[in-house]
Design an enzyme around this catalytic site. Structure first.
Site, PDB file in Angstrom:
ATOM      1  N   SER A  10       0.885  -1.166   0.000  1.00 34.59           N
ATOM      2  CA  SER A  10       0.000   0.000   0.000  1.00 34.59           C
ATOM      3  C   SER A  10       0.920   1.212   0.000  1.00 34.59           C
ATOM      4  O   SER A  10       1.800   1.334   0.857  1.00 34.59           O
ATOM      5  CB  SER A  10      -0.859   0.023   1.260  1.00 34.59           C
ATOM      6  OG  SER A  10      -1.281   1.351   1.520  1.00 34.59           O
ATOM      7  N   HIS A  34      -1.554  -2.318  -4.035  1.00 36.46           N
ATOM      8  CA  HIS A  34      -2.836  -2.010  -3.397  1.00 36.46           C
ATOM      9  C   HIS A  34      -2.980  -0.486  -3.361  1.00 36.46           C
ATOM     10  O   HIS A  34      -2.141   0.200  -2.768  1.00 36.46           O
ATOM     11  CB  HIS A  34      -2.810  -2.606  -1.984  1.00 36.46           C
ATOM     12  CG  HIS A  34      -4.023  -2.349  -1.166  1.00 36.46           C
ATOM     13  ND1 HIS A  34      -5.094  -3.206  -1.124  1.00 36.46           N
ATOM     14  CD2 HIS A  34      -4.334  -1.326  -0.318  1.00 36.46           C
ATOM     15  CE1 HIS A  34      -6.011  -2.741  -0.293  1.00 36.46           C
ATOM     16  NE2 HIS A  34      -5.574  -1.601   0.207  1.00 36.46           N
ATOM     17  N   ASP A  36      -5.103   2.811  -2.352  1.00 36.28           N
ATOM     18  CA  ASP A  36      -6.116   3.268  -1.401  1.00 36.28           C
ATOM     19  C   ASP A  36      -6.723   4.593  -1.849  1.00 36.28           C
ATOM     20  O   ASP A  36      -6.119   5.649  -1.647  1.00 36.28           O
ATOM     21  CB  ASP A  36      -5.483   3.439  -0.017  1.00 36.28           C
ATOM     22  CG  ASP A  36      -5.105   2.106   0.603  1.00 36.28           C
ATOM     23  OD1 ASP A  36      -6.007   1.277   0.793  1.00 36.28           O
ATOM     24  OD2 ASP A  36      -3.902   1.891   0.880  1.00 36.28           O
ATOM     25  N   MET A  38      -9.476   7.439  -1.340  1.00 40.96           N
ATOM     26  CA  MET A  38     -10.328   7.951  -0.242  1.00 40.96           C
ATOM     27  C   MET A  38     -10.992   9.242  -0.671  1.00 40.96           C
ATOM     28  O   MET A  38     -10.403  10.009  -1.428  1.00 40.96           O
ATOM     29  CB  MET A  38      -9.464   8.252   0.981  1.00 40.96           C
ATOM     30  CG  MET A  38      -8.726   7.058   1.505  1.00 40.96           C
ATOM     31  SD  MET A  38      -7.760   7.516   2.962  1.00 40.96           S
ATOM     32  CE  MET A  38      -6.925   5.962   3.254  1.00 40.96           C
ATOM     33  N   HIS A  67      -8.648  -0.233  -3.705  1.00 37.49           N
ATOM     34  CA  HIS A  67      -9.472  -0.269  -2.489  1.00 37.49           C
ATOM     35  C   HIS A  67     -10.202   1.064  -2.407  1.00 37.49           C
ATOM     36  O   HIS A  67      -9.584   2.090  -2.085  1.00 37.49           O
ATOM     37  CB  HIS A  67      -8.530  -0.516  -1.297  1.00 37.49           C
ATOM     38  CG  HIS A  67      -9.193  -0.472   0.032  1.00 37.49           C
ATOM     39  ND1 HIS A  67      -8.472  -0.448   1.211  1.00 37.49           N
ATOM     40  CD2 HIS A  67     -10.501  -0.459   0.391  1.00 37.49           C
ATOM     41  CE1 HIS A  67      -9.321  -0.420   2.228  1.00 37.49           C
ATOM     42  NE2 HIS A  67     -10.548  -0.415   1.758  1.00 37.49           N
ATOM     43  N   MET A  69     -12.335   3.532  -0.726  1.00 41.02           N
ATOM     44  CA  MET A  69     -12.903   3.984   0.550  1.00 41.02           C
ATOM     45  C   MET A  69     -13.677   5.267   0.263  1.00 41.02           C
ATOM     46  O   MET A  69     -13.275   6.369   0.668  1.00 41.02           O
ATOM     47  CB  MET A  69     -11.782   4.213   1.568  1.00 41.02           C
ATOM     48  CG  MET A  69     -11.248   2.918   2.136  1.00 41.02           C
ATOM     49  SD  MET A  69      -9.659   3.143   2.955  1.00 41.02           S
ATOM     50  CE  MET A  69      -8.570   2.977   1.562  1.00 41.02           C
ATOM     51  N   MET A 138     -10.379  -5.694   6.872  1.00 38.76           N
ATOM     52  CA  MET A 138      -9.602  -4.578   7.432  1.00 38.76           C
ATOM     53  C   MET A 138      -9.168  -4.933   8.856  1.00 38.76           C
ATOM     54  O   MET A 138      -9.990  -5.344   9.681  1.00 38.76           O
ATOM     55  CB  MET A 138     -10.439  -3.289   7.478  1.00 38.76           C
ATOM     56  CG  MET A 138     -10.746  -2.650   6.146  1.00 38.76           C
ATOM     57  SD  MET A 138      -9.297  -2.304   5.123  1.00 38.76           S
ATOM     58  CE  MET A 138      -8.350  -1.180   6.162  1.00 38.76           C
ATOM     59  N   ASP A 176      -5.466  -6.158   5.616  1.00 38.93           N
ATOM     60  CA  ASP A 176      -4.939  -4.821   5.342  1.00 38.93           C
ATOM     61  C   ASP A 176      -4.993  -3.976   6.607  1.00 38.93           C
ATOM     62  O   ASP A 176      -6.076  -3.743   7.144  1.00 38.93           O
ATOM     63  CB  ASP A 176      -5.806  -4.203   4.229  1.00 38.93           C
ATOM     64  CG  ASP A 176      -5.439  -2.787   3.845  1.00 38.93           C
ATOM     65  OD1 ASP A 176      -4.326  -2.349   4.184  1.00 38.93           O
ATOM     66  OD2 ASP A 176      -6.265  -2.135   3.180  1.00 38.93           O
TER      67      ASP A 176
HETATM   68  C1  DX5 Z   1      -5.992   2.075   5.530  1.00 39.77           C
HETATM   69  C2  DX5 Z   1      -5.577   1.489   4.197  1.00 39.77           C
HETATM   70  C3  DX5 Z   1      -4.412   0.567   4.275  1.00 39.77           C
HETATM   71  C4  DX5 Z   1      -3.184   1.179   4.874  1.00 39.77           C
HETATM   72  C5  DX5 Z   1      -2.150   0.156   5.217  1.00 39.77           C
HETATM   73  O1  DX5 Z   1      -7.174   2.782   5.354  1.00 39.77           O
HETATM   74  O2  DX5 Z   1      -6.636   0.768   3.634  1.00 39.77           O
HETATM   75  O3  DX5 Z   1      -4.158  -0.005   2.991  1.00 39.77           O
HETATM   76  O4  DX5 Z   1      -2.612   2.131   4.036  1.00 39.77           O
HETATM   77  O5  DX5 Z   1      -1.092   0.812   5.832  1.00 39.77           O
HETATM   78  P1  DX5 Z   1      -0.323   0.219   7.108  1.00 39.77           P
HETATM   79  O6  DX5 Z   1       0.326  -1.067   6.650  1.00 39.77           O
HETATM   80  O7  DX5 Z   1       0.627   1.310   7.427  1.00 39.77           O
HETATM   81  O8  DX5 Z   1      -1.366  -0.017   8.162  1.00 39.77           O
HETATM   82 ZN    ZN Z   2      -6.249  -0.455   1.831  1.00 34.93          ZN
END
Ligand code: DX5
Ligand code: ZN
Length: 221
Positions: A10, A34, A36, A38, A67, A69, A138, A176
């Site tokens: 990520s 991956h 993320d 948001m 992913h 969000m 999660m 994750d």
């Molecule tokens: C959190 C994300 C994760 C996160 C993982 O909302 O979905 O993918 O970035 O990061 P670490 O490994 O630092 O928890």
């Molecule tokens: Zn994620």
């Protein structure tokens, strides 16, 4: 039966000014990336969106697991596909009946998965797992990298493993949040297939070595 363990990075906590370089360095040590996305609404943070996915697509040939969000994930599917995404995962918390969303993703040629937050019970996703290439469990509350792994989600991983195996499905179980060699080992024992690692890779003094350590930790005993 768990599948061979897969490692993903990520990039949420990476240095965005050097994103191409960071991804290029890690690429040979990863199975997929991956991403993320948001919206500052479903989660209290903003990260990056379609243009960053498109730029990374030109810089990297890994499979892109996106992913989402966001409150309205289906509105992004076509754009994710166009930018070069391979899979979309959406939260069951925003889309309680994902049947249509799964069909929409597949019609675009995207793989599809569901995500479940720590407080949401496994029963919320169970009826839809046959529609899913992946179930993302999660292990932190979504929104930020660098949080501590919540061990109570291991029970949910184990429940998902049992359900998927007894239904004869091939849905991948991804974990994750807060993944380190230690927590990856626990999640592997509970039945996870894919491991998303943010801070423990991109903030490590030697990310390549960190990737090797996580792979070693999830190697089947
Ligand atoms: C959190 C994300 C994760 C996160 C993982 O909302 O979905 O993918 O970035 O990061 P670490 O490994 O630092 O928890
Ligand atoms: Zn994620």
């Amino acid at each position: 039966m768990s599948q061979p363990a897969r490692l993903a990075a990520s990039i949420l906590n990476a240095d965005f000014a050097r994103l191409g370089e960071e991804v290029a360095r890690l690429e040979p040590h990863l199975d997929f990336l991956h991403l993320d996305v948001m919206d500052g609404h479903f989660v209290p943070n903003l990260s990056f969106g379609i243009p960053v996915i498109a730029s990374l697509r030109r810089a990297c040939s890994l499979y892109f697991d996106c992913h989402l969000m966001v409150t309205n994930p289906t509105s992004l599917f076509a754009k994710v596909k166009e930018a070069g995404g391979d899979m979309v995962t959406i939260h069951i918390e925003v889309w309680p009946d994902p049947t249509q969303a799964a069909a929409q993703a597949r019609a675009l040629g995207l793989d599809f998965g569901l995500v479940i937050n720590p407080p949401t019970p496994f029963g919320a996703v169970a009826p839809f797992l046959s529609l899913c290439d992946r179930l993302l469990v999660m292990s932190v509350d979504p929104g930020f990298g660098g949080q501590a792994f919540l061990p109570e989600v291991l029970e949910k991983v184990a429940a998902a493993r049992k359900f998927i195996d007894s239904a004869g499905l091939s849905t991948d179980i991804e974990i994750d949040g807060g993944i380190t060699p230690e927590t990856a080992r626990l999640a592997r024992r509970a039945g996870a297939d894919s491991f998303v690692v943010g801070s423990a890779l991109v903030r490590a003094p030697d990310p390549v070595r960190a990737a090797r350590e996580i792979r070693a930790a999830v190697k089947d005993e």
